[in-house]
Design an enzyme around this catalytic site. Structure first.
Site, mmCIF file in Angstrom:
data_model
loop_
_atom_site.group_PDB
_atom_site.id
_atom_site.type_symbol
_atom_site.label_atom_id
_atom_site.label_comp_id
_atom_site.label_asym_id
_atom_site.label_seq_id
_atom_site.Cartn_x
_atom_site.Cartn_y
_atom_site.Cartn_z
ATOM 1 N N ILE A 174 -5.878 5.340 -8.229
ATOM 2 C CA ILE A 174 -4.463 5.065 -8.493
ATOM 3 C C ILE A 174 -3.608 6.209 -7.968
ATOM 4 O O ILE A 174 -4.082 7.344 -7.823
ATOM 5 C CB ILE A 174 -4.230 4.855 -10.014
ATOM 6 C CG1 ILE A 174 -2.804 4.366 -10.306
ATOM 7 C CG2 ILE A 174 -4.555 6.112 -10.812
ATOM 8 C CD1 ILE A 174 -2.578 3.913 -11.745
ATOM 9 N N CYS A 175 -2.365 5.897 -7.648
ATOM 10 C CA CYS A 175 -1.350 6.886 -7.302
ATOM 11 C C CYS A 175 -1.666 7.564 -5.963
ATOM 12 O O CYS A 175 -1.771 6.904 -4.938
ATOM 13 C CB CYS A 175 -1.208 7.890 -8.454
ATOM 14 S SG CYS A 175 0.290 8.891 -8.402
ATOM 15 N N ALA A 176 -1.853 8.892 -5.961
ATOM 16 C CA ALA A 176 -2.126 9.602 -4.709
ATOM 17 C C ALA A 176 -3.565 9.438 -4.239
ATOM 18 O O ALA A 176 -3.854 9.593 -3.044
ATOM 19 C CB ALA A 176 -1.818 11.092 -4.888
ATOM 20 N N PHE B 139 0.653 5.302 -4.464
ATOM 21 C CA PHE B 139 1.977 5.787 -4.850
ATOM 22 C C PHE B 139 2.944 5.508 -3.700
ATOM 23 O O PHE B 139 2.596 5.710 -2.527
ATOM 24 C CB PHE B 139 1.928 7.277 -5.170
ATOM 25 C CG PHE B 139 3.204 7.801 -5.765
ATOM 26 C CD1 PHE B 139 3.581 7.456 -7.053
ATOM 27 C CD2 PHE B 139 4.043 8.627 -5.029
ATOM 28 C CE1 PHE B 139 4.769 7.924 -7.605
ATOM 29 C CE2 PHE B 139 5.230 9.100 -5.572
ATOM 30 C CZ PHE B 139 5.591 8.746 -6.866
#
Length: 439
Positions: free
Chosen positions: A357-359, A379
């Site tokens: 998730i995200c970066a 992200f």
């Protein structure tokens, strides 16, 4: 900014005008145990110079970690000087669902500090410990007597604030099973309820909305909008989660899903704790492994977490899923961990499940070829690093044995989709309703 369904009743004027952001600098900490020594709160010259809003978030054994960590994380994003204070005899607390948090101070160290806001997370028996803590009771009662803001979520409004007489005559909400204990207040079922300078909320699934409401109370709507944007919050709070699925496969396991969640210095604490909390609620066997030399890590918003074990001690186990939280520093550390990268490659080659998730999809999976032939998201600011961006706007993407998501505000959906893939839609929705994520 997503609608918060926040009810304002009596006017509130902030005690102080908005002030610039500041950073908190904590030194690296060694392996942490229950014998971690007491220390006094120390404020650096830079913090004193900025005169940032001071916020107290107490924690105890049995505190709901998701509610505590989201509040701390979101308020620090706004520039608040948040003190995490243990009401136990030691700094480390064993929060609910096996999450280990190390506080910044003991509650006794906070008695002479004036706070702009005090926010109590829920969880049992954490909220009951708050109620019985005379030092905390005295601090919060002083806060109320001086007409300074105070807030609570989940069990804490009824169990702590209500028992101290601090909700008398106010409209308030709490976790549904504690509503009858709000006898001195006017109980309402709002996801977030503000009455003057008192804010209450319902449970884990309303924690982000609650935290953004606290920013608005302290700093105003402009700051709340500024902070909530990068969180990638849901447009419609309370709705059932949805996700994009391509190349569907059945996610199988033997007796209980074995899941590895690595953490590192710089990991996004909100994402990590939400994933761990939700999956353990679903009865998955979750191992939290630090890729640092010690189990303790300093997360991206200076929350101190303690893993179950160093990665090296658990690397040779078999996992149904390896899932990476984000955070820029944490993702970079993951990418530099040869052990972790090799495990992820082995996971993919064995047709086992992996996710990020995200970066982390952009900084860990993409450079290692772990997104080759797959659709993924990340992200928003990192999506240009994805070789295939056709599903980049989706909040959660499942492509065969891969799952990816966008950021802190999609973490609950991300975790619930993992639950759904392993246990089915009904289980995921049941859990979402228990957590008040879904109406």
């Amino acid at each position: 900014m997503a609608a918060l369904h926040l009810r304002h009743l009596t006017p509130f004027a902030a005690h102080l005008s908005p002030l610039p952001k500041h950073s908190l600098n904590f030194s690296h900490f060694p392996a942490l145990t229950h014998s971690t020594p007491r220390r006094k709160i120390q404020f650096s010259t830079s913090i004193m110079a900025s005169a940032a809003k001071k916020v107290l978030v107490p924690v105890a054994n049995g505190t709901e970690p998701l509610e505590a960590v989201i509040t701390i994380d979101v308020l620090r994003r706004a520039g608040a000087d948040v003190t995490v204070a243990s009401v136990e005899k030691q700094l480390r607390v064993d929060a609910a669902h096996g999450v280990k948090i190390v506080a910044d101070a003991l509650i006794s160290d906070c008695v002479d500090t004036t706070f702009d806001l005090i926010s109590l997370p829920g969880g049992m028996p954490g909220a009951a410990t708050f109620k019985d803590c005379k030092t905390l009771e005295s601090i919060v009662k002083k806060q109320a007597a001086e007409a300074r803001p105070y807030a609570a979520i989940c069990a804490a409004p009824a169990v702590a604030l209500g028992s101290w007489g601090l909700l008398k005559g106010l409209k308030a909400t709490c976790y549904p099973s504690f509503m009858e204990q709000l006898s001195s207040a006017s109980a309402v079922e709002s996801r977030v309820q503000q009455d003057g300078n008192v804010v209450t909320s319902r449970g884990p699934g309303t924690a982000i909305e609650y935290s953004v409401a606290l920013i608005e109370l302290l700093y105003g709507k402009e700051k709340a909008d500024e902070v909530s944007g990068p969180l990638v919050m849901r447009p419609n709070h309370g709705d059932e989660h949805t996700f994009t699925e391509l190349s569907p496969v059945k996610w199988t396991f033997d007796s209980s899903p074995q899941i590895l969640v690595p953490i590192a210095n710089g990991t996004e604490e909100m994402e990590a704790v939400i994933i761990i909390d939700v999956l353990r609620r679903a009865k998955a066997q979750v191992v939290v492994a630090s890729i640092e030399d010690e189990p303790g890590i300093l997360a991206s918003r200076n929350v101190k977490l303690v893993a179950d074990a160093p990665l090296g001690e658990v690397i040779n186990r078999s996992y149904d899923l390896v899932v990476l939280p984000g955070g820029l520093g944490g993702a970079k550390a993951f990418a530099n961990s040869e052990k972790l990268v090799n495990l992820l490659k082995k996971q993919k080659e064995s047709n086992k499940f992996y996710g990020a998730i995200c970066a982390s999809p952009a900084l860990v999976l993409e450079p290692q070829g772990l997104l080759k032939g797959k659709k993924a998201t990340a992200f928003p600011a990192m999506c240009d690093k994805l070789s295939d961006q056709r599903e980049a706007e989706s909040r959660v993407v499942v492509d065969g044995n891969l799952i990816t998501s966008r950021g802190p505000g999609t973490s609950m959906e991300f975790a619930l989709v993992i639950v759904e893939k392993f246990f089915g839609r009904n289980k995921a929705i049941e859990l979402a309703k228990t957590m008040l994520f879904v109406q």
